[in-house]
Design a protein around this motif. Structure first.
Motif, mmCIF file in Angstrom:
data_model
loop_
_atom_site.group_PDB
_atom_site.id
_atom_site.type_symbol
_atom_site.label_atom_id
_atom_site.label_comp_id
_atom_site.label_asym_id
_atom_site.label_seq_id
_atom_site.Cartn_x
_atom_site.Cartn_y
_atom_site.Cartn_z
ATOM 1 N N GLY A 1 4.301 -1.134 -11.794
ATOM 2 C CA GLY A 1 4.660 -0.059 -10.881
ATOM 3 C C GLY A 1 6.108 -0.126 -10.466
ATOM 4 O O GLY A 1 6.788 -1.135 -10.689
ATOM 5 N N VAL A 2 6.561 0.940 -9.888
ATOM 6 C CA VAL A 2 7.932 0.984 -9.389
ATOM 7 C C VAL A 2 7.963 0.427 -7.971
ATOM 8 O O VAL A 2 6.931 0.270 -7.319
ATOM 9 N N LYS A 3 9.153 0.096 -7.512
ATOM 10 C CA LYS A 3 9.312 -0.403 -6.159
ATOM 11 C C LYS A 3 8.835 0.657 -5.175
ATOM 12 O O LYS A 3 9.084 1.848 -5.353
ATOM 13 N N LYS A 4 8.115 0.210 -4.164
ATOM 14 C CA LYS A 4 7.552 1.083 -3.130
ATOM 15 C C LYS A 4 6.516 2.058 -3.693
ATOM 16 O O LYS A 4 6.269 3.113 -3.124
ATOM 17 N N GLY A 5 5.957 1.703 -4.856
ATOM 18 C CA GLY A 5 4.946 2.574 -5.453
ATOM 19 C C GLY A 5 3.534 2.272 -4.994
ATOM 20 O O GLY A 5 2.590 2.939 -5.418
ATOM 21 N N GLY A 6 3.378 1.246 -4.158
ATOM 22 C CA GLY A 6 2.049 0.924 -3.644
ATOM 23 C C GLY A 6 1.286 -0.080 -4.497
ATOM 24 O O GLY A 6 0.066 -0.211 -4.389
ATOM 25 N N THR A 7 1.984 -0.847 -5.329
ATOM 26 C CA THR A 7 1.297 -1.802 -6.193
ATOM 27 C C THR A 7 0.627 -2.915 -5.390
ATOM 28 O O THR A 7 -0.427 -3.411 -5.766
ATOM 29 N N ARG A 8 1.245 -3.303 -4.311
ATOM 30 C CA ARG A 8 0.656 -4.362 -3.484
ATOM 31 C C ARG A 8 -0.695 -3.912 -2.918
ATOM 32 O O ARG A 8 -1.663 -4.669 -2.899
ATOM 33 N N ALA A 9 -0.745 -2.696 -2.441
ATOM 34 C CA ALA A 9 -2.000 -2.162 -1.894
ATOM 35 C C ALA A 9 -3.076 -2.138 -2.974
ATOM 36 O O ALA A 9 -4.229 -2.531 -2.728
ATOM 37 N N LEU A 10 -2.703 -1.709 -4.186
ATOM 38 C CA LEU A 10 -3.676 -1.668 -5.284
ATOM 39 C C LEU A 10 -4.197 -3.069 -5.585
ATOM 40 O O LEU A 10 -5.404 -3.283 -5.746
HETATM 41 N N1 LIG Z 1 -2.100 4.675 -0.108
HETATM 42 C C1 LIG Z 1 -0.809 4.683 0.246
HETATM 43 N N2 LIG Z 1 -0.217 5.823 0.621
HETATM 44 C C2 LIG Z 1 1.089 5.843 0.964
HETATM 45 N N3 LIG Z 1 1.879 4.753 0.982
HETATM 46 C C3 LIG Z 1 1.325 3.606 0.615
HETATM 47 C C4 LIG Z 1 -0.032 3.494 0.221
HETATM 48 N N4 LIG Z 1 -0.267 2.191 -0.085
HETATM 49 C C5 LIG Z 1 0.874 1.524 0.106
HETATM 50 N N5 LIG Z 1 1.824 2.353 0.532
HETATM 51 C C6 LIG Z 1 3.216 2.035 0.860
HETATM 52 O O1 LIG Z 1 3.836 1.517 -0.318
HETATM 53 C C7 LIG Z 1 4.908 0.670 0.097
HETATM 54 C C8 LIG Z 1 4.798 -0.659 -0.596
HETATM 55 O O2 LIG Z 1 4.905 -0.471 -2.009
HETATM 56 P P1 LIG Z 1 4.847 -1.726 -2.961
HETATM 57 O O3 LIG Z 1 3.556 -2.453 -2.796
HETATM 58 O O4 LIG Z 1 5.140 -1.262 -4.356
HETATM 59 O O5 LIG Z 1 5.950 -2.662 -2.355
HETATM 60 S S1 LIG Z 1 7.222 -3.291 -2.967
HETATM 61 O O6 LIG Z 1 8.090 -2.258 -3.495
HETATM 62 O O7 LIG Z 1 6.807 -4.253 -3.991
HETATM 63 O O8 LIG Z 1 7.852 -3.960 -1.829
HETATM 64 C C9 LIG Z 1 4.796 0.511 1.586
HETATM 65 O O9 LIG Z 1 5.702 1.392 2.159
HETATM 66 P P2 LIG Z 1 6.651 0.988 3.396
HETATM 67 O O10 LIG Z 1 5.687 0.715 4.527
HETATM 68 O O11 LIG Z 1 7.496 2.198 3.648
HETATM 69 O O12 LIG Z 1 7.427 -0.211 2.989
HETATM 70 C C10 LIG Z 1 3.358 0.920 1.856
HETATM 71 O O13 LIG Z 1 3.199 1.367 3.164
#
Ligand SMILES: Nc1ncnc2c1ncn2[C@@H]1O[C@H](COP(=O)(O)OS(=O)(=O)O)[C@@H](OP(=O)(O)O)[C@H]1O
Length: 118
Positions: A64-73
């Protein structure tokens, strides 16, 4: 063989008395409830009454890309009892690829197979 088959070294044995350094986390084996997770198909990775586990190459990668939500997944998937995942994101393919499998192998999560009690 797939690129992730680790046939040259075989499974890496893990013993529960030795805590696993898993990325930034120390993951004791007892964190996971004992349960049947499937036959791994090798003697070293098969059923073990001693609770030993083995490290296996990943069967899935999260890209995934940075801030793409990969950690949540990753965290959502980790909740499933049959899924073992690394603790910290290993960044093998983008930051550590030059270090090779020698670097990557210790990062594999521990797979433990317990017998299913009828
Ligand atoms: N379901 C859903 N909907 C909207 N946003 C979401 C979702 N899941 C994760 N997030 C937001 O994704 C951000 C983290 O992305 P990554 O896990 O890829 O992080 S990182 O780039 O490796 O740091 C992080 O954003 P920020 O809080 O702005 O940092 C998460 O809040």
């Amino acid at each position: 063989l797939t690129p992730f088959d680790d046939a040259d070294s075989g499974p890496v044995l893990y013993r529960p008395d030795q805590p696993q350094v898993d990325g930034d986390y120390m993951v004791p084996l007892k964190r996971f409830a004992p349960r049947f997770v499937g036959n791994t198909g090798s003697a070293a990775g098969g059923l073990s009454p001693l609770g030993e586990g083995s490290k296996k190459p990943p069967q899935a990668l999260i890209i995934g890309v940075k801030k793409g939500g990969t950690r949540a997944l990753l965290e959502f998937l980790r909740v499933h009892p049959d899924i073992r995942a690394v603790g910290a994101e290993p960044h093998f393919f983008d930051r550590n690829y030059e270090n090779g499998l020698q670097w990557y192998r210790p990062v594999y999560p521990v797979i433990t197979v317990y017998p299913l009690i009828p």
